[in-house]
Scaffold this active site. Structure first.
Site, PDB file in Angstrom:
ATOM      1  N   ASP A  62      -9.658  -7.701   7.206  1.00 42.16           N
ATOM      2  CA  ASP A  62      -8.760  -6.666   6.663  1.00 42.16           C
ATOM      3  C   ASP A  62      -9.467  -5.911   5.534  1.00 42.16           C
ATOM      4  OD1 ASP A  62      -5.824  -5.525   6.381  1.00 42.16           O
ATOM      5  OD2 ASP A  62      -6.557  -6.017   4.380  1.00 42.16           O
ATOM      6  N   ILE A  75       0.826  -1.212   0.000  1.00 38.01           N
ATOM      7  CA  ILE A  75       0.000   0.000   0.000  1.00 38.01           C
ATOM      8  C   ILE A  75       0.859   1.260   0.000  1.00 38.01           C
ATOM      9  CG2 ILE A  75      -0.350   0.282   2.510  1.00 38.01           C
ATOM     10  CD1 ILE A  75      -2.948   0.711  -0.326  1.00 38.01           C
ATOM     11  N   SER A 133      11.893   0.984   6.938  1.00 33.66           N
ATOM     12  CA  SER A 133      11.447  -0.343   6.535  1.00 33.66           C
ATOM     13  C   SER A 133      12.665  -1.258   6.586  1.00 33.66           C
ATOM     14  CB  SER A 133      10.896  -0.285   5.095  1.00 33.66           C
ATOM     15  OG  SER A 133       9.821  -1.155   4.901  1.00 33.66           O
ATOM     16  N   ARG A 134      12.434  -2.532   6.929  1.00 35.71           N
ATOM     17  CA  ARG A 134      13.587  -3.435   7.025  1.00 35.71           C
ATOM     18  C   ARG A 134      14.130  -3.766   5.647  1.00 35.71           C
ATOM     19  NH1 ARG A 134      10.123  -7.646  10.238  1.00 35.71           N
ATOM     20  NH2 ARG A 134       8.996  -7.142   8.327  1.00 35.71           N
ATOM     21  N   LYS A 139      -5.478   1.883   7.893  1.00 36.81           N
ATOM     22  CA  LYS A 139      -6.524   1.099   8.535  1.00 36.81           C
ATOM     23  C   LYS A 139      -6.063  -0.360   8.620  1.00 36.81           C
ATOM     24  CE  LYS A 139      -8.059  -1.556   6.051  1.00 36.81           C
ATOM     25  NZ  LYS A 139      -7.621  -2.683   5.166  1.00 36.81           N
TER      26      LYS A 139
HETATM   27  P1  NAP Z   1       2.564  -5.449   3.059  1.00 35.04           P
HETATM   28  O1  NAP Z   1       2.673  -5.381   1.567  1.00 35.04           O
HETATM   29  O2  NAP Z   1       2.821  -6.734   3.746  1.00 35.04           O
HETATM   30  O3  NAP Z   1       3.532  -4.305   3.606  1.00 35.04           O
HETATM   31  C1  NAP Z   1       3.706  -4.014   4.960  1.00 35.04           C
HETATM   32  C2  NAP Z   1       5.182  -3.715   5.211  1.00 35.04           C
HETATM   33  O4  NAP Z   1       5.378  -3.528   6.608  1.00 35.04           O
HETATM   34  C3  NAP Z   1       6.086  -4.870   4.815  1.00 35.04           C
HETATM   35  O5  NAP Z   1       6.525  -4.721   3.491  1.00 35.04           O
HETATM   36  C4  NAP Z   1       7.212  -4.788   5.826  1.00 35.04           C
HETATM   37  O6  NAP Z   1       8.281  -4.066   5.249  1.00 35.04           O
HETATM   38  C5  NAP Z   1       6.678  -3.974   6.980  1.00 35.04           C
HETATM   39  N1  NAP Z   1       6.612  -4.770   8.219  1.00 35.04           N
HETATM   40  C6  NAP Z   1       7.123  -4.421   9.415  1.00 35.04           C
HETATM   41  N2  NAP Z   1       6.869  -5.323  10.356  1.00 35.04           N
HETATM   42  C7  NAP Z   1       6.195  -6.307   9.740  1.00 35.04           C
HETATM   43  C8  NAP Z   1       5.669  -7.553  10.196  1.00 35.04           C
HETATM   44  N3  NAP Z   1       5.771  -7.935  11.484  1.00 35.04           N
HETATM   45  N4  NAP Z   1       5.041  -8.339   9.296  1.00 35.04           N
HETATM   46  C9  NAP Z   1       4.927  -7.960   8.004  1.00 35.04           C
HETATM   47  N5  NAP Z   1       5.407  -6.783   7.535  1.00 35.04           N
HETATM   48  C10 NAP Z   1       6.026  -5.965   8.395  1.00 35.04           C
HETATM   49  O7  NAP Z   1       1.124  -4.967   3.545  1.00 35.04           O
HETATM   50  P2  NAP Z   1       0.160  -3.878   2.865  1.00 35.04           P
HETATM   51  O8  NAP Z   1      -0.770  -4.549   1.927  1.00 35.04           O
HETATM   52  O9  NAP Z   1       0.945  -2.730   2.371  1.00 35.04           O
HETATM   53  O10 NAP Z   1      -0.714  -3.502   4.136  1.00 35.04           O
HETATM   54  C11 NAP Z   1      -0.217  -2.690   5.196  1.00 35.04           C
HETATM   55  C12 NAP Z   1      -1.393  -2.018   5.877  1.00 35.04           C
HETATM   56  O11 NAP Z   1      -2.081  -1.230   4.892  1.00 35.04           O
HETATM   57  C13 NAP Z   1      -2.421  -2.996   6.439  1.00 35.04           C
HETATM   58  O12 NAP Z   1      -2.927  -2.527   7.660  1.00 35.04           O
HETATM   59  C14 NAP Z   1      -3.526  -3.011   5.381  1.00 35.04           C
HETATM   60  O13 NAP Z   1      -4.801  -3.253   5.947  1.00 35.04           O
HETATM   61  C15 NAP Z   1      -3.444  -1.594   4.849  1.00 35.04           C
HETATM   62  N6  NAP Z   1      -3.967  -1.469   3.481  1.00 35.04           N
HETATM   63  C16 NAP Z   1      -3.603  -2.348   2.489  1.00 35.04           C
HETATM   64  C17 NAP Z   1      -4.178  -2.242   1.230  1.00 35.04           C
HETATM   65  C18 NAP Z   1      -3.807  -3.162   0.091  1.00 35.04           C
HETATM   66  O14 NAP Z   1      -4.471  -3.112  -0.953  1.00 35.04           O
HETATM   67  N7  NAP Z   1      -2.788  -3.983   0.188  1.00 35.04           N
HETATM   68  C19 NAP Z   1      -5.105  -1.240   0.974  1.00 35.04           C
HETATM   69  C20 NAP Z   1      -5.405  -0.336   1.972  1.00 35.04           C
HETATM   70  C21 NAP Z   1      -4.844  -0.471   3.226  1.00 35.04           C
HETATM   71  P3  NAP Z   1       9.796  -4.421   5.681  1.00 35.04           P
HETATM   72  O15 NAP Z   1       9.949  -5.903   5.615  1.00 35.04           O
HETATM   73  O16 NAP Z   1      10.615  -3.669   4.673  1.00 35.04           O
HETATM   74  O17 NAP Z   1       9.946  -3.892   7.083  1.00 35.04           O
END
Ligand code: NAP
Length: 303
Positions: free
Chosen positions: A165, A11, A33-34, A87
């Site tokens: 989610d 996101i 970010s890691r 969110k």
């Molecule tokens: P994601 O692709 O998994 O990205 C989250 C990032 O957070 C990871 O790339 C990771 O980056 C970091 N991180 C740090 N601690 C972590 C842990 N314990 N486990 C996993 N990742 C960790 O997730 P996302 O889809 O962007 O979603 C993140 C948030 O945005 C969620 O709350 C989701 O509900 C919200 N969101 C997502 C979307 C969507 O379409 N995907 C839409 C709206 C809102 P590093 O490894 O580099 O630290």
């Protein structure tokens, strides 16, 4: 204002970075970010390092999954920075209450965003429903988790919320457009045998409103809500972006690209006004579904 993005994943890259780049009000000054980075932006791997090295960063925007979110949010608030939360605003209600208290003590802004509330047709739906009585409502939020959350194992861990989610996006629209508050009556949650969060859920709420959330949808994806009222029918389709009244198109636009610019504009207003915006009503419905819901164990799930 200078902003740091924390958690450079899907996101952050899909929505936050383009929204910030397109706005004259914001300067993406750092990332935390890691693994993830953004080209041309100073990158840190730990939030404390960023907070110490960059006192000029006034706003921290958190795009982490919900479980690691609290520690980062609390650190940023305690360092006197304004904080914007993706969110859902946290993994639990009590931790968000604590963040609100820290923000108040520090005199900084806390903004719990609900991006779906900024979808194109939501404001019009809220206006249309304002003086009507809801007789029945049906939410259908069915998507393929493999397509939208590829490999995101955190989503099926405890605190990841599973199908809530995306489902909480529907509930964020619902709680925003209804003229009267709604509460949960009962729920049924389907947990894969090998996971700690549900893959599907069915909710029954007051005002005759039901919700069907499913992460196993193949083929067409559905993010719809339909209401029968004392004076006509309203439907919101495509995640709140298209409006229908009595079965006829009544406005909106089928794209989510306007949502994040609207969130950052609201954050700029909140900081300017010295205000916070934390509405936990969508998350209360989710918490109540976990409290009241009957649990069914279903087939194991792997990405
Ligand atoms: P994601 O692709 O998994 O990205 C989250 C990032 O957070 C990871 O790339 C990771 O980056 C970091 N991180 C740090 N601690 C972590 C842990 N314990 N486990 C996993 N990742 C960790 O997730 P996302 O889809 O962007 O979603 C993140 C948030 O945005 C969620 O709350 C989701 O509900 C919200 N969101 C997502 C979307 C969507 O379409 N995907 C839409 C709206 C809102 P590093 O490894 O580099 O630290």
């Amino acid at each position: 204002m200078k902003v740091a993005l924390v958690g450079i994943g899907k996101i952050a890259l899909d929505q936050h970075v383009p929204a910030l780049a397109a706005s004259p009000d914001w300067d993406l000054a750092a990332t935390v970010s890691r693994h993830g980075t953004v080209a041309g932006v100073e990158a840190f791997t730990g939030i404390e390092d960023m907070l110490a090295a960059r006192p000029d960063v006034q706003v921290v925007s958190l795009c982490l999954p919900p479980v690691p979110r609290f520690a980062a949010a609390a650190a940023a608030l305690r360092a006197g920075r304004h904080v914007m939360l993706e969110k859902p605003p946290g993994a639990s209600l009590s931790e968000v209450h604590e963040l609100q208290a820290i923000a108040r003590d520090m005199g900084v802004t806390l903004y719990a965003t609900w991006h779906s509330r900024a979808a194109h047709a939501v404001a019009a739906a809220r206006r249309w429903l304002a003086d009507r009585r809801i007789d029945e409502g049906r939410i259908t939020w069915r998507e393929d988790v493999r397509k939208w959350h590829p490999g995101q194992d955190w989503i099926f861990e405890a605190g990841g919320m599973g199908v809530f989610d995306p489902g909480i996006n529907a509930l964020s629209i619902l709680t925003h457009i209804l003229p009267r508050p709604v509460h949960l009556k009962s729920a049924e949650l389907d947990f894969p045998a090998n996971r700690d969060a549900p893959i599907a859920a069915r909710l029954s709420m007051t005002q005759g409103i039901s919700a069907d959330f499913d992460f196993r949808q193949q083929g067409p994806q559905t993010w719809d809500m339909e209401f029968a009222t004392d004076a006509g029918r309203l439907a919101l389709r495509m995640g709140g972006n298209l409006l229908e009244i009595d079965g006829q198109p009544a406005g909106g636009e089928d794209t989510i690209m306007g949502e994040y610019p609207a969130l950052y504009a609201q954050m700029a207003r909140l900081v300017a006004d010295g205000a916070s915006d934390v509405d936990l009503s969508p998350m209360v419905l989710v918490a109540d579904a976990f409290t009241l819901g009957r649990r069914r164990t279903v087939e194991a799930f792997d990405f």
